[in-house]
Design a protein around this motif. Structure first.
Motif, PDB file in Angstrom:
ATOM      1  N   ASN A   1       0.732  -1.065   0.120  1.00 26.29           N
ATOM      2  CA  ASN A   1       0.153   0.237   0.067  1.00 26.29           C
ATOM      3  C   ASN A   1       0.906   1.154  -0.097  1.00 26.29           C
ATOM      4  O   ASN A   1       0.510   2.341   0.459  1.00 26.29           O
ATOM      5  N   GLU A   2       1.919   1.156  -0.453  1.00 24.44           N
ATOM      6  CA  GLU A   2       2.863   2.289  -0.688  1.00 24.44           C
ATOM      7  C   GLU A   2       2.596   2.839  -2.225  1.00 24.44           C
ATOM      8  O   GLU A   2       3.514   2.887  -3.097  1.00 24.44           O
ATOM      9  N   LEU A   3       1.747   3.309  -2.518  1.00 28.43           N
ATOM     10  CA  LEU A   3       1.167   3.625  -3.966  1.00 28.43           C
ATOM     11  C   LEU A   3       2.116   4.884  -4.539  1.00 28.43           C
ATOM     12  O   LEU A   3       2.215   4.817  -5.603  1.00 28.43           O
ATOM     13  N   ASP A   4       2.186   5.885  -3.706  1.00 23.11           N
ATOM     14  CA  ASP A   4       3.252   7.012  -4.237  1.00 23.11           C
ATOM     15  C   ASP A   4       4.608   6.508  -4.728  1.00 23.11           C
ATOM     16  O   ASP A   4       5.150   6.774  -5.846  1.00 23.11           O
ATOM     17  N   ALA A   5       5.137   5.625  -3.972  1.00 22.74           N
ATOM     18  CA  ALA A   5       6.554   4.822  -4.351  1.00 22.74           C
ATOM     19  C   ALA A   5       6.199   4.096  -5.617  1.00 22.74           C
ATOM     20  O   ALA A   5       7.188   3.925  -6.258  1.00 22.74           O
ATOM     21  N   ALA A   6       5.188   3.314  -5.794  1.00 24.65           N
ATOM     22  CA  ALA A   6       4.925   2.416  -6.821  1.00 24.65           C
ATOM     23  C   ALA A   6       4.788   3.372  -8.115  1.00 24.65           C
ATOM     24  O   ALA A   6       5.188   3.095  -9.224  1.00 24.65           O
ATOM     25  N   ARG A   7       4.125   4.728  -7.728  1.00 24.92           N
ATOM     26  CA  ARG A   7       3.980   5.536  -8.929  1.00 24.92           C
ATOM     27  C   ARG A   7       5.352   6.054  -9.549  1.00 24.92           C
ATOM     28  O   ARG A   7       5.512   6.309 -10.736  1.00 24.92           O
ATOM     29  N   ALA A   8       6.177   6.373  -8.208  1.00 23.16           N
ATOM     30  CA  ALA A   8       7.751   6.802  -8.859  1.00 23.16           C
ATOM     31  C   ALA A   8       8.339   5.630  -9.646  1.00 23.16           C
ATOM     32  O   ALA A   8       8.885   5.976 -10.800  1.00 23.16           O
ATOM     33  N   HIS A   9       7.903   4.177  -9.599  1.00 22.07           N
ATOM     34  CA  HIS A   9       8.417   3.413 -10.319  1.00 22.07           C
ATOM     35  C   HIS A   9       7.937   3.455 -11.548  1.00 22.07           C
ATOM     36  O   HIS A   9       8.665   2.995 -12.799  1.00 22.07           O
ATOM     37  N   LEU A  10       6.714   3.767 -11.648  1.00 25.48           N
ATOM     38  CA  LEU A  10       5.910   3.741 -13.029  1.00 25.48           C
ATOM     39  C   LEU A  10       6.443   4.818 -13.841  1.00 25.48           C
ATOM     40  O   LEU A  10       6.859   4.589 -15.119  1.00 25.48           O
ATOM     41  N   ALA A  11       6.917   6.022 -13.317  1.00 23.81           N
ATOM     42  CA  ALA A  11       7.360   7.165 -13.931  1.00 23.81           C
ATOM     43  C   ALA A  11       8.939   6.675 -14.439  1.00 23.81           C
ATOM     44  O   ALA A  11       9.254   6.987 -15.543  1.00 23.81           O
ATOM     45  N   ALA A  12       9.611   5.841 -13.609  1.00 31.22           N
ATOM     46  CA  ALA A  12      10.992   5.541 -13.990  1.00 31.22           C
ATOM     47  C   ALA A  12      10.704   4.320 -15.233  1.00 31.22           C
ATOM     48  O   ALA A  12      11.512   4.683 -16.104  1.00 31.22           O
ATOM     49  N   ILE A  13       9.711   3.733 -15.363  1.00 34.37           N
ATOM     50  CA  ILE A  13       9.598   2.640 -16.489  1.00 34.37           C
ATOM     51  C   ILE A  13       9.390   3.745 -17.628  1.00 34.37           C
ATOM     52  O   ILE A  13       9.937   3.533 -18.710  1.00 34.37           O
ATOM     53  N   ARG A  14       8.396   4.755 -17.331  1.00 29.73           N
ATOM     54  CA  ARG A  14       8.194   5.516 -18.627  1.00 29.73           C
ATOM     55  C   ARG A  14       9.370   6.492 -19.013  1.00 29.73           C
ATOM     56  O   ARG A  14       9.752   6.653 -20.339  1.00 29.73           O
ATOM     57  N   ASN A  15      10.214   6.993 -18.153  1.00 30.70           N
ATOM     58  CA  ASN A  15      11.389   7.514 -18.507  1.00 30.70           C
ATOM     59  C   ASN A  15      12.346   6.737 -19.171  1.00 30.70           C
ATOM     60  O   ASN A  15      13.371   7.251 -19.560  1.00 30.70           O
ATOM     61  N   HIS A  16      12.635   5.514 -18.964  1.00 30.73           N
ATOM     62  CA  HIS A  16      13.450   4.664 -19.412  1.00 30.73           C
ATOM     63  C   HIS A  16      12.937   4.022 -20.772  1.00 30.73           C
ATOM     64  O   HIS A  16      13.318   3.065 -21.136  1.00 30.73           O
ATOM     65  N   GLY A  17      11.989   4.660 -21.498  1.00 34.03           N
ATOM     66  CA  GLY A  17      11.455   4.088 -22.874  1.00 34.03           C
ATOM     67  C   GLY A  17      10.464   3.003 -22.739  1.00 34.03           C
ATOM     68  O   GLY A  17      10.360   2.286 -23.566  1.00 34.03           O
ATOM     69  N   GLY A  18       9.894   2.724 -21.377  1.00 31.11           N
ATOM     70  CA  GLY A  18       9.076   1.599 -21.313  1.00 31.11           C
ATOM     71  C   GLY A  18       7.661   1.842 -21.583  1.00 31.11           C
ATOM     72  O   GLY A  18       6.775   0.825 -21.066  1.00 31.11           O
ATOM     73  N   THR A  19       7.161   2.801 -21.971  1.00 28.63           N
ATOM     74  CA  THR A  19       5.774   3.210 -22.187  1.00 28.63           C
ATOM     75  C   THR A  19       5.351   2.092 -23.349  1.00 28.63           C
ATOM     76  O   THR A  19       5.751   1.981 -24.327  1.00 28.63           O
ATOM     77  N   GLY A  20       3.961   1.562 -22.939  1.00 26.47           N
ATOM     78  CA  GLY A  20       3.533   0.431 -23.835  1.00 26.47           C
ATOM     79  C   GLY A  20       3.960  -0.870 -23.456  1.00 26.47           C
ATOM     80  O   GLY A  20       3.382  -1.921 -24.253  1.00 26.47           O
ATOM     81  N   THR A  21       4.981  -0.926 -22.521  1.00 24.50           N
ATOM     82  CA  THR A  21       5.408  -2.326 -22.439  1.00 24.50           C
ATOM     83  C   THR A  21       4.777  -3.116 -21.266  1.00 24.50           C
ATOM     84  O   THR A  21       3.766  -2.613 -20.663  1.00 24.50           O
ATOM     85  N   TRP A  22       4.879  -4.380 -21.382  1.00 22.27           N
ATOM     86  CA  TRP A  22       4.081  -5.008 -20.179  1.00 22.27           C
ATOM     87  C   TRP A  22       4.356  -4.765 -18.783  1.00 22.27           C
ATOM     88  O   TRP A  22       3.705  -4.496 -18.029  1.00 22.27           O
ATOM     89  N   ALA A  23       5.844  -4.282 -18.525  1.00 19.05           N
ATOM     90  CA  ALA A  23       6.222  -3.899 -17.449  1.00 19.05           C
ATOM     91  C   ALA A  23       5.635  -2.473 -16.965  1.00 19.05           C
ATOM     92  O   ALA A  23       4.878  -2.354 -15.825  1.00 19.05           O
ATOM     93  N   GLU A  24       5.254  -1.566 -17.951  1.00 22.70           N
ATOM     94  CA  GLU A  24       4.352  -0.430 -17.427  1.00 22.70           C
ATOM     95  C   GLU A  24       2.813  -0.671 -17.391  1.00 22.70           C
ATOM     96  O   GLU A  24       2.058  -0.441 -16.315  1.00 22.70           O
ATOM     97  N   LEU A  25       2.435  -1.488 -18.306  1.00 21.56           N
ATOM     98  CA  LEU A  25       1.103  -1.867 -17.969  1.00 21.56           C
ATOM     99  C   LEU A  25       0.791  -2.675 -16.836  1.00 21.56           C
ATOM    100  O   LEU A  25      -0.552  -2.602 -16.485  1.00 21.56           O
ATOM    101  N   ALA A  26       1.554  -3.734 -16.543  1.00 24.41           N
ATOM    102  CA  ALA A  26       1.339  -4.553 -15.254  1.00 24.41           C
ATOM    103  C   ALA A  26       1.499  -3.620 -14.016  1.00 24.41           C
ATOM    104  O   ALA A  26       0.500  -3.841 -13.224  1.00 24.41           O
ATOM    105  N   LEU A  27       2.350  -2.508 -14.100  1.00 25.64           N
ATOM    106  CA  LEU A  27       2.328  -1.797 -12.756  1.00 25.64           C
ATOM    107  C   LEU A  27       1.139  -0.814 -12.980  1.00 25.64           C
ATOM    108  O   LEU A  27       0.698  -0.416 -11.658  1.00 25.64           O
ATOM    109  N   ALA A  28       0.977  -0.408 -13.791  1.00 22.70           N
ATOM    110  CA  ALA A  28      -0.303   0.706 -13.956  1.00 22.70           C
ATOM    111  C   ALA A  28      -1.625  -0.222 -13.543  1.00 22.70           C
ATOM    112  O   ALA A  28      -2.348   0.389 -12.659  1.00 22.70           O
ATOM    113  N   ARG A  29      -1.569  -1.369 -14.022  1.00 19.33           N
ATOM    114  CA  ARG A  29      -2.924  -2.101 -13.429  1.00 19.33           C
ATOM    115  C   ARG A  29      -2.837  -2.330 -12.145  1.00 19.33           C
ATOM    116  O   ARG A  29      -3.827  -2.383 -11.495  1.00 19.33           O
TER     117      ARG A  29
END
Length: 181
Positions: A143-171
């Motif tokens: 239940n550390e959603l802000d920290a999880a969102r930081a990892h989601l932003a890192a995925i996107r910043n490292h070119g992971g937009t649209g990947t399984w990694a991004e979609l799984a964490l966003a879900r």
């Protein structure tokens, strides 16, 4: 079949998640059961070349074969066996090995050790989007959603937009549901 235009958004929303998760690396789908989990005795993995169950330390095995067995065993909930196979990998403490060590530790209840493995993986490769996704999913479970969102932003910043990694964490952030592979 004619699709009514007003139904397109609903159809798109229903199909898109499954299509997105079916594309990309082997981490996008649960591992299919092989002889490793259906035939081999505990502690052995299937060697496709010899068509036999062998010890994970067998020198003829490559790390990709071992890694496939790690994923399959972890998905089957056989975490001790998965860790043994992971320990037999010859690539050492690569970010791939550390990421899956973190995953296995997390799923087997050793959360702090899992966090340490994820952080070690990210120290080696801050752009490992799979590590960010798994670490973020652990944070969702905590239940550390802000920290999880930081990892989601890192995925996107490292070119992971649209990947399984991004979609799984966003879900996971949206629903609280995380993956077991």
């Amino acid at each position: 079949m004619r699709i009514v235009p007003r139904l397109l958004p609903a159809l798109f929303a229903a199909v898109l998640p499954f299509a997105a998760f079916a594309v990309g690396s082997d981490d996008t789908q649960p591992p299919a059961p092989t002889e490793t989990t259906t035939k081999c005795d505990k502690g052995l993995i299937w060697d496709e070349k010899t068509k036999a169950c062998v010890a994970p330390q067998e020198s003829r095995l490559d790390d990709d074969t071992r890694f496939g067995a790690v994923r399959e065993l972890a998905y089957a909930g056989r975490y001790d066996e998965a860790m043994t196979v992971l320990s037999a990998m010859t690539e050492g403490d690569s970010d791939r090995v550390l990421t899956y060590r973190g995953f296995i530790l997390r799923k087997s209840g050793h959360v702090e050790d899992g966090i340490a493995a994820y952080e070690a993986a990210l120290a080696k490769n801050p752009g490992n989007i799979l590590t960010h996704s798994y670490y973020g999913q652990l944070l969702v479970e905590m239940n550390e959603l802000d920290a999880a969102r930081a990892h989601l932003a890192a995925i996107r910043n490292h070119g992971g937009t649209g990947t399984w990694a991004e979609l799984a964490l966003a879900r996971a952030i949206d629903t609280g549901l995380t993956y077991t592979f």
